[in-house]
Write a protein that holds these residues in place. Structure first.
Motif, PDB file in Angstrom:
ATOM      1  N   VAL A 100       0.832  -1.201   0.000  1.00  0.00           N
ATOM      2  CA  VAL A 100       0.000   0.000   0.000  1.00  0.00           C
ATOM      3  C   VAL A 100       0.867   1.252   0.000  1.00  0.00           C
ATOM      4  O   VAL A 100       0.564   2.236  -0.678  1.00  0.00           O
ATOM      5  N   PHE A 101       1.958   1.239   0.767  1.00  0.00           N
ATOM      6  CA  PHE A 101       2.854   2.398   0.759  1.00  0.00           C
ATOM      7  C   PHE A 101       3.396   2.647  -0.650  1.00  0.00           C
ATOM      8  O   PHE A 101       3.535   3.789  -1.082  1.00  0.00           O
ATOM      9  N   ASN A 102       3.709   1.576  -1.375  1.00  0.00           N
ATOM     10  CA  ASN A 102       4.171   1.733  -2.752  1.00  0.00           C
ATOM     11  C   ASN A 102       3.082   2.374  -3.614  1.00  0.00           C
ATOM     12  O   ASN A 102       3.346   3.297  -4.393  1.00  0.00           O
ATOM     13  N   SER A 103       1.852   1.890  -3.458  1.00  0.00           N
ATOM     14  CA  SER A 103       0.741   2.446  -4.232  1.00  0.00           C
ATOM     15  C   SER A 103       0.468   3.904  -3.854  1.00  0.00           C
ATOM     16  O   SER A 103       0.188   4.739  -4.718  1.00  0.00           O
ATOM     17  N   LEU A 104       0.552   4.199  -2.579  1.00  0.00           N
ATOM     18  CA  LEU A 104       0.352   5.580  -2.142  1.00  0.00           C
ATOM     19  C   LEU A 104       1.464   6.491  -2.663  1.00  0.00           C
ATOM     20  O   LEU A 104       1.238   7.670  -2.968  1.00  0.00           O
ATOM     21  N   GLY A 105       2.674   5.947  -2.763  1.00  0.00           N
ATOM     22  CA  GLY A 105       3.758   6.726  -3.352  1.00  0.00           C
ATOM     23  C   GLY A 105       3.469   7.068  -4.801  1.00  0.00           C
ATOM     24  O   GLY A 105       3.694   8.200  -5.256  1.00  0.00           O
ATOM     25  N   ILE A 106       2.950   6.098  -5.550  1.00  0.00           N
ATOM     26  CA  ILE A 106       2.584   6.339  -6.947  1.00  0.00           C
ATOM     27  C   ILE A 106       1.477   7.380  -7.025  1.00  0.00           C
ATOM     28  O   ILE A 106       1.495   8.278  -7.871  1.00  0.00           O
ATOM     29  N   LEU A 107       0.509   7.279  -6.119  1.00  0.00           N
ATOM     30  CA  LEU A 107      -0.582   8.246  -6.080  1.00  0.00           C
ATOM     31  C   LEU A 107      -0.049   9.662  -5.810  1.00  0.00           C
ATOM     32  O   LEU A 107      -0.442  10.632  -6.466  1.00  0.00           O
ATOM     33  N   SER A 108       0.853   9.793  -4.863  1.00  0.00           N
ATOM     34  CA  SER A 108       1.446  11.098  -4.561  1.00  0.00           C
ATOM     35  C   SER A 108       2.244  11.625  -5.748  1.00  0.00           C
ATOM     36  O   SER A 108       2.220  12.823  -6.045  1.00  0.00           O
ATOM     37  N   ALA A 109       2.947  10.716  -6.445  1.00  0.00           N
ATOM     38  CA  ALA A 109       3.705  11.136  -7.627  1.00  0.00           C
ATOM     39  C   ALA A 109       2.777  11.647  -8.718  1.00  0.00           C
ATOM     40  O   ALA A 109       3.088  12.622  -9.410  1.00  0.00           O
ATOM     41  N   ASP A 110       1.604  10.996  -8.868  1.00  0.00           N
ATOM     42  CA  ASP A 110       0.622  11.479  -9.839  1.00  0.00           C
ATOM     43  C   ASP A 110       0.222  12.917  -9.562  1.00  0.00           C
ATOM     44  O   ASP A 110      -0.033  13.703 -10.465  1.00  0.00           O
ATOM     45  N   ARG A 111       0.168  13.236  -8.287  1.00  0.00           N
ATOM     46  CA  ARG A 111      -0.237  14.580  -7.876  1.00  0.00           C
ATOM     47  C   ARG A 111       0.945  15.545  -7.784  1.00  0.00           C
ATOM     48  O   ARG A 111       0.806  16.659  -7.309  1.00  0.00           O
ATOM     49  N   LYS A 112       2.107  15.080  -8.216  1.00  0.00           N
ATOM     50  CA  LYS A 112       3.332  15.892  -8.206  1.00  0.00           C
ATOM     51  C   LYS A 112       3.742  16.285  -6.789  1.00  0.00           C
ATOM     52  O   LYS A 112       4.447  17.275  -6.595  1.00  0.00           O
TER      53      LYS A 112
END
Length: 593
Positions: A228-240
């Motif tokens: 989940v932390f990996n997925s949340l990192g990707i989500l945060s990256a999407d939002r710059k």
């Protein structure tokens, strides 16, 4: 017996501040991140949750002991440690030994885990067959949790294939099972979050991820939390939100390193490279990608090897180590193609196009852009695998930039034609718009206008710059440029129908044009549009043998020569480009153009 979960499980992941305000959909997930996102759950599917270990090792009605159980547990340890060949052998042994021992639990679980291992090796059909067997075996034996886990895995296979509706439906079936525990609930929520994230529904994705973290905290499942932390990192990256993304990826890497989960650690490392690239930490991006490459090479997962090579190649490209960049990106392209990894292949082709653009290798750049465009359109046709619309828009912009730059470089050989392609494009698009053509058709016209004179690359410099009229022999050489341009681009499959404009933009509706002497409807309308725009700009521009004509004089000659063009093209030109001219009828013969 395995010991209790480490203290990190008491941190209360669900209380961490993940939510952002005012965030909407963002389009395509960058640089293969979404592919790793919707494959990352496979690392979680092989993880053994605390609750499952308790059921396996605690006496009860389904308590199993013996060779099958031992083989299964050894295979799980090998799988988590990244020894996939050893794990496959262990799972197969557990399946065989479970039959005489009547160990239904070990059989169902080993079948599902073997299915996941086969899926990693791109053996999709065999993976589905094994997982369906797992589901049936669990159902028959009354093992509700393992049956739900098999459904979750089958849904994950559908997710990987882009069958989102089917995947979501199967995930919900699994979630509704009364046997679902916290660990499985966390994985299902994680997977539903992945679907939402891929589709750009970031707020929904975030809620699923937070729910998954809550579930994993309840059962002490660190590997689930790392996913989940990996997925949340990707989500945060999407939002710059690069600092937030960096923190999430580091949390995932820290957990997976401590637990020895090699596969999931490799995914987190590869995801983390996006942050390093965005922040221009190129040395760090290369180092991390190299570490991920080592992991996936040892695991034999070619798709992720390809993505690691792409990141390394991108670093070499932006730091202008071009030979190394080409080598790594070609390796990425070859690996992705061999693995059938469409998204990774599309991204590698795009990176190669950007490299060749920097090197002014325009044909190679356009060829690889076309490969990338075609692959992204294949993804687009799979309706929801990836939201590719913004990527296609980006590719179209890159196409236009490269074609424009190439056209300008051609003009630079002739001091009198600076800006010619840009003006022809402007006039031609105005005509196309007046004809009611849509945006895609106008883009085709613009690209054709930029490249219509590409064949002049082969025209001798002394002819292009001769300060006087050409001799018949010299004009015969000049007239070769439409055919030579067509041949120059023969092996490039453009997404737009550009080549007819390049070959036939000097053909006349009334006949007598070149190179093929076409007439009437034999000439495509797009070529006719480029022709009239080209003629008008030639008349209103200075040439080595004459000064530029006035707009009025040029339009007078166009009127006199109206038989050169289809009536609708001529009318559209006069209604757009020629709208400011007066209506007087001239009787001036066209000059050499």
């Amino acid at each position: 017996m395995r010991g209790p979960s480490p203290p990190i499980l008491e941190r209360g992941w669900g209380d961490l501040p993940f939510r952002g305000e005012g965030e909407g959909k963002i389009g395509l997930i960058q640089a293969g991140e979404r592919q790793r996102l919707h494959e990352g759950y496979f690392a979680g599917l092989v993880c053994v949750t605390a609750s499952l270990y308790q059921r396996l090792e605690t006496p009860g009605p389904h308590r199993a002991s013996g060779i099958a159980m031992a083989a299964l547990l050894d295979a799980i340890d090998a799988d988590v440690a990244g020894r996939l060949d050893e794990a496959i052998v262990g799972y197969e042994r557990a399946i065989v030994e479970s039959v005489p021992e009547r160990d239904h639990r070990s059989r169902a679980d080993a079948l599902r885990r073997l299915a996941i291992a086969r899926h990693r090796r791109s053996e999709s059909d065999e993976a589905r067959r094994l997982c369906r067997q797992s589901h049936v075996a669990a159902e028959v034996a009354g093992l509700g949790l393992l049956a739900a886990q098999a459904l979750n895995t089958l849904a994950a296979f559908d997710l990987a294939d882009g069958a989102f509706d089917t995947a979501r439906e199967t995930f919900m079936r699994a979630l509704q099972s009364p046997a679902v525990d916290h660990a499985l609930r966390g994985r299902i929520r994680q997977n539903l979050g992945i679907i939402a994230n891929i589709q750009g529904e970031l707020d929904d994705a975030e809620q699923h991820y937070v729910d998954a973290l809550d579930a994993f905290a309840c059962c002490g499942d660190e590997r689930g939390a790392a996913m989940v932390f990996n997925s949340l990192g990707i989500l945060s990256a999407d939002r710059k939100r690069w600092d937030e993304a960096d923190e999430r990826f580091r949390q995932s890497i820290e957990i997976t390193t401590r637990l020895g989960d090699v596969h999931l650690r490799g995914l987190a490392l590869l995801s983390h490279t996006e942050v390093h690239l965005a922040l221009r930490h190129f040395d760090q991006a290369s180092r991390v990608a190299t570490e991920a490459l080592r992991i996936f090479s040892s695991l034999g997962i070619v798709r992720h090897q390809a993505d690691a090579y792409r990141v390394i190649g991108a670093v070499y490209r932006v730091t202008e180590r071009f030979s190394l960049a080409e080598s790594r990106l070609q390796a990425a392209l070859t690996m992705a193609r061999s693995a059938g990894a469409i998204l990774e292949e599309a991204e590698a082709a795009r990176e190669l196009a950007l490299l060749y653009r920097q090197l002014r290798r325009n044909q190679d750049a356009l060829r690889h852009l076309n490969v990338s465009q075609r692959l992204f359109r294949r993804l687009d046709a799979r309706t929801d695998l990836v939201d590719v619309s913004s990527r296609l828009d980006d590719l179209e912009g890159t196409f236009l930039s490269i074609v424009r730059e190439w056209g300008q470089s051609i003009e630079s050989a002739d001091s009198y034609t600076h800006g010619h392609c840009e003006r022809v494009a402007s006039y031609a698009v105005a005509v196309a718009e007046a004809l009611g053509m849509d945006q895609d058709e106008q883009t085709t016209i613009r690209l054709g206008a930029y490249l219509h004179d590409v064949g002049k690359i082969h025209t001798p410099h002394e002819i292009l710059n001769k300060p006087g009229r050409l001799t018949d022999e010299e004009f015969a050489v000049m007239k070769r440029h439409p055919g030579e341009g067509f041949e120059l681009l023969a092996d490039i499959d453009f997404p737009w129908d550009i080549k007819p404009m390049i070959r036939w933009h000097h053909e006349k509706h009334c006949g007598g044009g070149y190179p093929d002497g076409l007439e009437g409807d034999e000439i495509p309308i797009n070529a006719q549009i480029i022709c009239i725009a080209d003629v008008f700009d030639a008349l209103t521009s200075s040439r080595s043998y004459r000064a530029a004509m006035s707009r009025e004089r040029a339009l007078e000659i166009v009127r006199e020569s109206h038989a050169w063009w289809r009536p609708d093209v001529y009318d559209a030109f006069m209604a757009s480009v020629g709208v400011a001219a007066d209506d007087n009828e001239g009787r001036v013969a066209p000059t050499d153009l």
